[in-house]
Design a protein around this motif. Structure first.
Motif, short mmCIF file in Angstrom:
data_model
loop_
_atom_site.label_atom_id
_atom_site.label_comp_id
_atom_site.label_asym_id
_atom_site.label_seq_id
_atom_site.Cartn_x
_atom_site.Cartn_y
_atom_site.Cartn_z
N UNK A 175 22.33 63.30 16.59
CA UNK A 175 21.60 64.04 17.62
C UNK A 175 21.48 63.19 18.88
N UNK A 176 21.64 63.84 20.03
CA UNK A 176 21.42 63.18 21.33
C UNK A 176 20.71 64.17 22.22
N UNK A 177 20.07 63.66 23.28
CA UNK A 177 19.41 64.57 24.24
C UNK A 177 20.48 65.36 24.99
N UNK A 178 20.12 66.56 25.42
CA UNK A 178 21.07 67.36 26.21
C UNK A 178 20.99 66.92 27.69
N UNK A 179 21.03 65.62 27.88
CA UNK A 179 20.99 65.02 29.22
C UNK A 179 22.43 64.76 29.65
N UNK A 180 22.61 64.30 30.87
CA UNK A 180 23.97 63.99 31.34
C UNK A 180 24.59 62.93 30.42
N UNK A 181 23.84 61.86 30.16
CA UNK A 181 24.35 60.79 29.30
C UNK A 181 24.54 61.26 27.86
N UNK A 182 23.55 62.00 27.35
CA UNK A 182 23.60 62.45 25.96
C UNK A 182 24.80 63.35 25.70
N UNK A 183 25.05 64.26 26.64
CA UNK A 183 26.18 65.19 26.46
C UNK A 183 27.51 64.43 26.48
N UNK A 184 27.62 63.48 27.39
CA UNK A 184 28.90 62.76 27.49
C UNK A 184 29.11 61.86 26.27
N UNK A 185 28.04 61.18 25.83
CA UNK A 185 28.17 60.33 24.64
C UNK A 185 28.56 61.18 23.44
N UNK A 186 27.95 62.37 23.31
CA UNK A 186 28.24 63.26 22.19
C UNK A 186 29.71 63.68 22.19
N UNK A 187 30.20 64.05 23.37
CA UNK A 187 31.59 64.52 23.47
C UNK A 187 32.57 63.40 23.13
N UNK A 188 32.29 62.21 23.67
CA UNK A 188 33.21 61.09 23.40
C UNK A 188 33.17 60.70 21.93
#
Ligand SMILES: Cc1cc2nc3c(=O)[nH]c(=O)nc-3n(C[C@H](O)[C@H](O)[C@H](O)COP(=O)(O)OP(=O)(O)OC[C@H]3O[C@@H](n4cnc5c(N)ncnc54)[C@H](O)[C@@H]3O)c2cc1C
Length: 323
Positions: free
Chosen positions: A92-105
């Motif tokens: 799980x990650x926050x739906x923040x700019x950083x969280x979304x990018x980390x999740x995708x990568x």
């Protein structure tokens, strides 16, 4: 019980981000929460204690000189190291700019799938089931990952409650720094639109103003009520387009999605594109002089009246009460 990894973000002042509480609460409904933290120096005892208080049974603390100098790659390295170490049922990650990018990568790196902008999670017979609020909040849909690791980004403020406090077990690893194919951070500067007010996405209370304010000078009324309540300032797109306030304050389909405990809409009609970004707020209060304004369809409390009459009275009443 399966492990569930949670990527913890920090505020620019070095505090654990407000999103951590909801993320760990969501993780606790799915399994045993493990906080993943990246830092340049070993995690402070206070942060370890705070993460335990918020329900992290484990902490995977990745220490690397690249933290703070390399954009996001250290977080992805830490998450993929934690995936190897804990074999989690979900990340799980926050739906923040950083969280979304980390999740995708991370999904690309470990062969997982991303479920984005989740507003609720539950365990459906061993499967991680995510809920999303779509089409302006008109529908709630559920999604699951078939094959591969589920990686969820959770809308800030959407998950209520807190996981039970536990004694967090700390595991510290040191991450090597891979200098290739990364984006280096040159420096930090204050966001000119930033202020002492809470951050819009994660604020517990949001006061938003619309075209009904009439001018940028009048928009001060929104800020005054926000400051009286310790709230973040939001806006409709019409208010942004009219230049009353910066675009970073825009709530809605093409702006920020918020899920605060309390959302107050001042002079906002409640178009579907605005509702898309605020309809999952826990309590919605609307003040509008048009009793047929669609915002009243989603409001828990509505006042039909002129904001220039009602809001000053509201500010006085809140101040009198807090005294
Ligand atoms: C593709 C697309 C994306 C969009 N994305 C967004 C988005 O992200 N966010 C967003 O907000 N909009 C978005 N919009 C625009 C949206 O459709 C509306 O135009 C916009 O939300 C209207 O803003 P508003 O409610 O402030 O203005 P209006 O619709 O003009 O409403 C103003 C309201 O203020 C009330 N009012 C006026 N004076 C007073 C007073 N003195 N006291 C009390 N009430 C008063 C009026 O009764 C009225 O209800 C998008 C549109 C499109 C097509």
């Amino acid at each position: 019980m399966s492990n569930v990894l949670v990527l913890i973000e920090f505020s620019p002042r070095g505090e654990i981000a407000a999103s951590a509480r909801g993320l760990l609460a969501a993780a606790a409904t799915l399994g045993s929460p493990v906080a993943v933290v990246v830092s340049a120096t070993p995690l402070a005892d206070d942060d370890v204690a705070r993460l335990g208080e918020l329900g992290a049974a484990g902490i995977y603390s990745a220490v690397t000189a690249a933290a703070g100098t390399v954009l996001l790659a250290p977080a992805v390295d830490a998450l993929s190291g934690a995936v190897d170490a804990y074999e989690p049922a979900a990340v799980l990650a926050a739906n923040s700019v950083d969280g979304r990018e980390a999740a995708a990568r991370l999904a690309v790196r470990v062969g997982g799938s991303v479920l984005a902008d989740v507003v609720h999670v539950h365990n459906g017979n061993g499967t991680v089931v995510a809920q999303h609020s779509v089409f302006g909040g008109a529908y709630t849909v559920e999604s699951v990952v078939e094959g591969g690791l589920p990686i969820l980004t959770i809308r800030q403020g959407a998950i209520e409650g807190q996981a039970p406090t536990v004694q967090a077990e700390l595991k510290t690893v040191s991450l090597g720094s891979n200098a290739e194919g990364v984006v280096l951070i040159d420096g930090f500067h204050d966001d000119p639109a930033g202020s002492a007010r809470p951050e819009l996405r994660s604020a517990a209370t949001v006061v938003s103003g619309g075209r009904g304010l009439g001018s940028s000078a009048n928009f001060v009324l929104v800020e005054q009520l926000a400051d009286t309540l310790g709230a973040a300032v939001g806006a409709s797109r019409a208010a942004v387009d009219a230049g009353y306030v910066a675009q970073t304050a825009q709530v809605g389909q093409t702006g920020v999605s918020v899920s605060p405990q309390l959302y107050i809409a001042l002079g906002i009609s409640g178009a579907i594109q605005h509702r898309a970004g605020m309809q999952t707020s826990k309590t919605i209060v609307a003040i509008n002089k048009d009793e047929d304004a669609p915002i009243f369809d989603v409001a828990d409390f509505g006042i039909v009246g002129d904001i220039f009459t009602v809001v000053p009275q509201l500010i006085e009443a809140v101040k009198a009460r807090s005294n």
